[in-house]
Design an enzyme around this catalytic site. Structure first.
Site, mmCIF file in Angstrom:
data_model
loop_
_atom_site.group_PDB
_atom_site.id
_atom_site.type_symbol
_atom_site.label_atom_id
_atom_site.label_comp_id
_atom_site.label_asym_id
_atom_site.label_seq_id
_atom_site.Cartn_x
_atom_site.Cartn_y
_atom_site.Cartn_z
ATOM 1 C CD1 TRP A 137 0.404 -0.886 3.061
ATOM 2 C CD2 TRP A 137 -1.297 -0.296 4.322
ATOM 3 N NE1 TRP A 137 0.827 -0.785 3.795
ATOM 4 C CE2 TRP A 137 -0.202 -0.356 4.661
ATOM 5 C CE3 TRP A 137 -2.892 0.426 3.895
ATOM 6 C CZ2 TRP A 137 -0.893 -0.480 6.459
ATOM 7 C CZ3 TRP A 137 -3.280 0.663 5.120
ATOM 8 C CH2 TRP A 137 -1.921 0.041 6.132
ATOM 9 C CG ASN A 138 2.128 2.727 -2.235
ATOM 10 O OD1 ASN A 138 3.297 2.168 -2.126
ATOM 11 N ND2 ASN A 138 1.137 2.328 -3.861
ATOM 12 C CG HIS B 27 -12.334 28.213 -14.163
ATOM 13 N ND1 HIS B 27 -11.240 28.225 -14.782
ATOM 14 C CD2 HIS B 27 -11.724 27.296 -13.335
ATOM 15 C CE1 HIS B 27 -10.894 26.768 -15.376
ATOM 16 N NE2 HIS B 27 -10.676 26.473 -13.572
ATOM 17 C CG HIS C 225 -11.921 25.502 -8.407
ATOM 18 N ND1 HIS C 225 -11.009 25.903 -7.682
ATOM 19 C CD2 HIS C 225 -11.616 25.723 -9.919
ATOM 20 C CE1 HIS C 225 -9.530 25.983 -9.002
ATOM 21 N NE2 HIS C 225 -9.986 25.529 -9.803
ATOM 22 C CG HIS D 178 -8.933 18.576 -12.124
ATOM 23 N ND1 HIS D 178 -8.033 18.521 -12.653
ATOM 24 C CD2 HIS D 178 -9.448 19.248 -11.463
ATOM 25 C CE1 HIS D 178 -8.260 19.709 -12.817
ATOM 26 N NE2 HIS D 178 -8.826 20.304 -12.594
ATOM 27 C CG HIS E 39 -8.105 21.810 -8.894
ATOM 28 N ND1 HIS E 39 -10.144 22.493 -9.609
ATOM 29 C CD2 HIS E 39 -8.808 22.295 -7.739
ATOM 30 C CE1 HIS E 39 -10.234 22.568 -8.489
ATOM 31 N NE2 HIS E 39 -9.620 22.953 -7.561
ATOM 32 C CG ASP F 22 -12.572 22.822 -12.078
ATOM 33 O OD1 ASP F 22 -11.779 22.006 -11.627
ATOM 34 O OD2 ASP F 22 -12.057 23.528 -12.521
HETATM 35 MN MN MN Z 1 -9.644 22.299 -11.696
#
Ligand code: MN
Length: 270
Positions: free
Chosen positions: A74-75, A220, A92, A86, A82, A88
């Site tokens: 495992w990590n 955005h 954001h 991904h 972002h 938003d």
């Molecule tokens: Mn983004």
């Protein structure tokens, strides 16, 4: 079809989920992965000074069948909200600061019809290409109106560059040059169009040059301000029909998160 007993008789009714399961089993419904791999090689947006940037995605090993954990691998990882493919969330952007964070997004908004508008030829000719309201009107004349509650997926061919940070950001001394959405179109998508959000193949929903638009970063500004969503760094949009696909997107339920790396899938009818 499914049946259930009701007052001594069998009622037959169509069941969409049974049809879906049958379609998945028989292959008449295909699942397309719209997600780019997430690793330390994943391209990330680079803002100019004095703005802060997202660090490179990094995975740290906890154990790998060794003295630290003999039977398990495992990590842990560090990376930005972002990063890579991904989501938003409205919070954001400053225009959406009182709206939903990523953990508050209604789950019904994470599934919906997808329409794919193809501007690959335009973006090849002009990396600063901006999607216009006229482009969407032309799409609607051919394919019908944008469905209510849909995701608008904007294909530019930029996914071909997704493994190469330099080609993906396409920056020169005047800044990054990647396709995006015109100011008036972003405003229209936010205020008039019946969509839930916009998905793109580039590092962000806005054009590379949108830092110099008025307002800057209109996609955005307007979409997140209207409680709509963004989805970036998508893959395999070429495999989707213009209409008829179903998008499913699963960002992590990060409390107070502004966004999240996500898995994005599409169901298509063969
Ligand atoms: Mn983004």
């Amino acid at each position: 079809m499914s049946s259930h007993m009701q007052a001594g008789r069998i009622e037959i009714r169509p069941n969409a989920l049974t049809a879906l399961i049958d379609g998945l089993a028989s292959g008449t419904i295909d699942v397309i992965d719209l997600t780019q791999p997430l690793s330390e090689k994943t391209p990330l947006i680079q803002l100019p000074p004095p703005f802060a940037n997202t660090p490179v995605w990094k995975t740290h090993e906890i154990s790998r069948y060794d003295e630290r954990g003999p039977a398990w691998y495992w990590n842990w990882f560090e990376g930005g909200e972002h990063s890579g493919t991904h989501f938003d969330a409205p919070i954001h952007w400053v225009t959406g600061k009182d709206k939903h964070d990523v953990s508050q997004v209604p789950v019904k908004h994470l599934i919906g019809p997808a329409v794919v508008i193809d501007k690959v030829a335009e973006a090849r000719k002009n990396p600063d290409y901006l999607l216009t309201i006229d482009d969407i009107r032309a799409f609607e004349r051919e394919h019908g109106a944008l469905p209510k509650g849909s995701w608008l997926l904007y294909r530019t061919g930029w996914d071909e560059r997704a493994t190469d940070q330099k080609a993906f950001l396409n920056a020169n001394d005047t800044g990054p040059h990647t396709p995006g959405i015109a100011i008036e179109c972003a405003r229209w998508l936010a205020d008039e169009a019946p969509i839930l959000g916009v998905g793109v193949e580039t590092v962000g929903t806005d054009a590379g040059a949108s830092h110099s638009f008025t307002p800057a970063f209109p996609c955005h500004t307007f979409l997140l301000g209207a409680n709509k969503y963004g989805l970036t760094q998508l893959a395999n949009l070429a495999r989707l029909p213009a209409t008829g696909a179903v998008l499913m997107v699963a960002p992590l339920k990060l409390v107070k998160g502004s966004g999240s790396p996500c898995r994005a899938l599409a169901l298509i009818q063969r």
